[in-house]
Scaffold this active site. Structure first.
Site: not given
Length: 284
Positions: A83, A85, A111, A117, A156
């Site tokens: 992605c 990011e 947009r 995500c 994690w």
């Protein structure tokens, strides 16, 4: 904007059940500039026309702790191409940035801001839980803590899974004394007491306890007290101000400030902050 005010805005329409984290706040000037950088990046480099699919359709921008901004675009692939990011985070690291302040993704063809995500949210929490993330809400784009996008998540680390540690989910700007951020090259001078002043533009401080944070790897925090704040014009900075910064003349200081703040003018007001370290050990 307070949460109650935002909730009232949401409930005027059909958004009564939309969850907006309590850390949500309106964008500041730096965050709006970050959104604009992400928009310009994807508008310049998308490979898809309107209503077309493409490989590069999202742009992202991340702001490091020292306010440098880095951009990236996504690379769509059915195997899970990164992605935008994550590309932006990689670009920031490649340029020496270690701690991140804020991140945003923007879609091509107007947009606007697009929320991250699930995979990206987990990455943010694992590596930068106190980074702010700009997301769309019914009341417009808002900046929220990364950890608030993954409530009660397991974190994690390369050493293994970590349980829920509330301290990891606190906004560093509000969970303790105010933060003053420094480039790591100043660490030894500050720690030794050779540097006791810093000149800031649009980066207010307050008298009293402070945390001096150095964007190193790992991050170093020194406990200090701000003992003085002098407001003056850039043109009124003195040689004494420069010498307290490890320089010789006010001209050198002004040139150095321009390196940090390219748009700085001689008639702009800056703060000359005097501080004293009260914990010489420092914590990483």
């Amino acid at each position: 904007m307070a949460w109650n005010d935002l909730r009232r805005l949401l409930t005027k329409g059909k958004a009564e059940n939309v969850y907006v984290p309590s850390s949500a706040r309106a964008l500041d000037d730096d965050e709006r500039e970050l959104v604009e950088l992400a928009r310009r990046t994807i508008d310049a480099h998308t490979d898809a026309g309107p209503d077309e699919d493409g490989i590069h359709t999202m742009g992202a921008a991340v702001m490091a702790a020292d306010y440098r901004m880095f951009a990236g675009v996504n690379l769509y692939h059915f195997t899970g191409g990164p992605c935008a990011e994550l590309v932006a985070l990689g670009a920031a690291r490649a340029q020496g940035a270690r701690q991140m302040r804020c991140i945003v993704a923007v879609g091509n063809h107007g947009r606007g801001v697009v929320g991250p995500c699930g995979r990206d949210r987990q990455v943010f929490v694992d590596y930068y839980p106190t980074m702010r993330v700009i997301v769309p809400t019914p009341a417009g784009p808002r900046s929220v803590l990364a950890a608030d996008l993954m409530p009660l998540t397991q974190r994690w680390t390369p050493e293994g899974m970590k349980g829920l540690d509330p301290s990891l989910y606190q906004d560093p700007e509000t969970a303790g004394p105010p933060i003053i951020r420094f480039n790591p090259r100043y660490l030894e001078d500050v720690r030794s007491g050779a540097k006791t002043k810093t000149t800031r533009f649009r980066d207010p401080a307050q008298l009293g306890p402070a945390r001096l944070v150095f964007e190193s790897d790992p991050e170093v925090v020194l406990q200090a007290d701000v003992t003085g704040i002098r407001h003056c014009l850039v043109n009124d900075l003195t040689n004494q101000d420069a010498q307290a910064e490890g320089l010789t003349t006010a001209t050198e200081l002004r040139e150095g400030l321009k390196g940090h703040y390219p748009d700085l003018a001689g008639t702009d007001e800056v703060d000359v902050i005097t501080f004293q370290i009260n914990d010489k050990t420092g914590d990483a």
